[in-house]
Design a protein around this motif. Structure first.
Motif, mmCIF file in Angstrom:
data_model
loop_
_atom_site.group_PDB
_atom_site.id
_atom_site.type_symbol
_atom_site.label_atom_id
_atom_site.label_comp_id
_atom_site.label_asym_id
_atom_site.label_seq_id
_atom_site.Cartn_x
_atom_site.Cartn_y
_atom_site.Cartn_z
ATOM 1 N N GLY A 32 -43.401 -3.638 41.466
ATOM 2 C CA GLY A 32 -42.237 -3.886 42.314
ATOM 3 C C GLY A 32 -41.457 -2.598 42.472
ATOM 4 N N PRO A 33 -40.374 -2.646 43.252
ATOM 5 C CA PRO A 33 -39.575 -1.428 43.438
ATOM 6 C C PRO A 33 -38.867 -1.029 42.146
ATOM 7 N N ILE A 34 -39.005 0.244 41.789
ATOM 8 C CA ILE A 34 -38.326 0.757 40.601
ATOM 9 C C ILE A 34 -37.248 1.763 40.973
ATOM 10 N N GLY A 35 -37.144 2.087 42.261
ATOM 11 C CA GLY A 35 -36.147 3.030 42.733
ATOM 12 C C GLY A 35 -36.476 3.446 44.149
ATOM 13 N N SER A 36 -35.712 4.407 44.651
ATOM 14 C CA SER A 36 -35.991 4.919 45.989
ATOM 15 C C SER A 36 -35.529 6.370 46.077
ATOM 16 N N VAL A 37 -36.041 7.060 47.080
ATOM 17 C CA VAL A 37 -35.706 8.471 47.284
ATOM 18 C C VAL A 37 -35.405 8.707 48.759
ATOM 19 N N TRP A 38 -34.637 9.750 48.991
ATOM 20 C CA TRP A 38 -34.373 10.227 50.347
ATOM 21 C C TRP A 38 -35.210 11.467 50.572
ATOM 22 N N LEU A 39 -36.035 11.458 51.606
ATOM 23 C CA LEU A 39 -36.839 12.628 51.974
ATOM 24 C C LEU A 39 -36.272 13.228 53.247
ATOM 25 N N THR A 40 -36.134 14.555 53.247
ATOM 26 C CA THR A 40 -35.669 15.261 54.427
ATOM 27 C C THR A 40 -36.627 16.414 54.705
ATOM 28 N N THR A 81 -40.253 22.518 55.281
ATOM 29 C CA THR A 81 -40.068 22.274 53.851
ATOM 30 C C THR A 81 -39.476 20.882 53.636
ATOM 31 N N ILE A 82 -39.823 20.296 52.516
ATOM 32 C CA ILE A 82 -39.406 18.933 52.188
ATOM 33 C C ILE A 82 -38.429 18.966 51.016
ATOM 34 N N LYS A 86 -38.731 16.956 42.415
ATOM 35 C CA LYS A 86 -39.807 17.880 42.775
ATOM 36 C C LYS A 86 -40.707 17.232 43.823
ATOM 37 N N THR A 87 -41.091 18.029 44.805
ATOM 38 C CA THR A 87 -42.002 17.542 45.845
ATOM 39 C C THR A 87 -43.202 18.470 45.935
ATOM 40 N N SER A 88 -44.265 17.951 46.482
ATOM 41 C CA SER A 88 -45.461 18.748 46.755
ATOM 42 C C SER A 88 -46.201 18.093 47.906
ATOM 43 N N LEU A 89 -47.109 18.855 48.488
ATOM 44 C CA LEU A 89 -47.923 18.332 49.583
ATOM 45 C C LEU A 89 -49.345 18.189 49.087
#
Length: 172
Positions: free
Chosen positions: A76-84, A90-91, A142-145
């Motif tokens: 189930g959902p454990i949280g959420s994030v905002w991606l820009t 760049t992310i 932290k983000t990555s592609l």
């Protein structure tokens, strides 16, 4: 062997077997509880890079199985994030949890800022503080592609941070 010595020997062997039968499940339980408490970084594939509109934050839910020391919950959902996605591609990812008390942060497109409805805290698009009682800005992740079948996917290392303090301290 005398009868009394034989009974003493049998009692000792049976006692050792009985203690082992009781100890093995108990040790397994304690070790599994210790193992669950270890912090692990987990990446989540959230969106294709081409699907993100530059300059417009988008919210994504993090779906996973939640486990605490004693209970294993279904996915189930454990949280959420905002991606820009910036104009240069760049992310940036921010946790949608307010660093003040843990409420969910929304984005107000007209004002171009993030807003926490619990105590009217506002944040800049880069996560910095504008106004409100929070002691720090939004928590950046932290983000990555990752290339999957010829398409670039955005991965985020999701983690939760302790609310209500000035420093960013991971929970777990």
């Amino acid at each position: 062997m005398r009868r009394r010595k034989f009974l003493k020997y049998c009692t000792g062997v049976l006692g050792a077997v009985y203690a082992t039968v009781l100890a093995v499940p108990g040790l397994g339980f304690l070790l599994s509880t210790l193992k669950r408490g270890q912090l692990k970084e987990q990446k989540y594939q959230l969106a294709k890079l081409d699907d993100l509109e530059p300059g417009v934050p988008q919210r994504f839910s993090i779906i996973d199985q939640r486990v605490d020391a004693w209970t294993k919950y279904p996915s189930g959902p454990i949280g959420s994030v905002w991606l820009t996605k910036a104009q240069d591609g760049t992310i940036t990812a921010f946790s949608s949890t307010c660093p003040h008390l843990g409420c969910v942060i929304d984005y107000v497109p007209g004002d171009e800022e993030f807003f926490c409805p619990c105590h009217a805290a506002t944040f800049q698009p880069d996560g910095g503080t504008v106004s409100g009682p929070q002691l720090r800005g939004m928590d950046e992740l932290k983000t990555s592609l990752k290339k999957v079948r010829g398409e670039q996917w955005v991965e985020v290392e999701y983690q939760k941070f302790e609310p209500g303090i000035a420093e960013k301290k991971a929970l777990g």
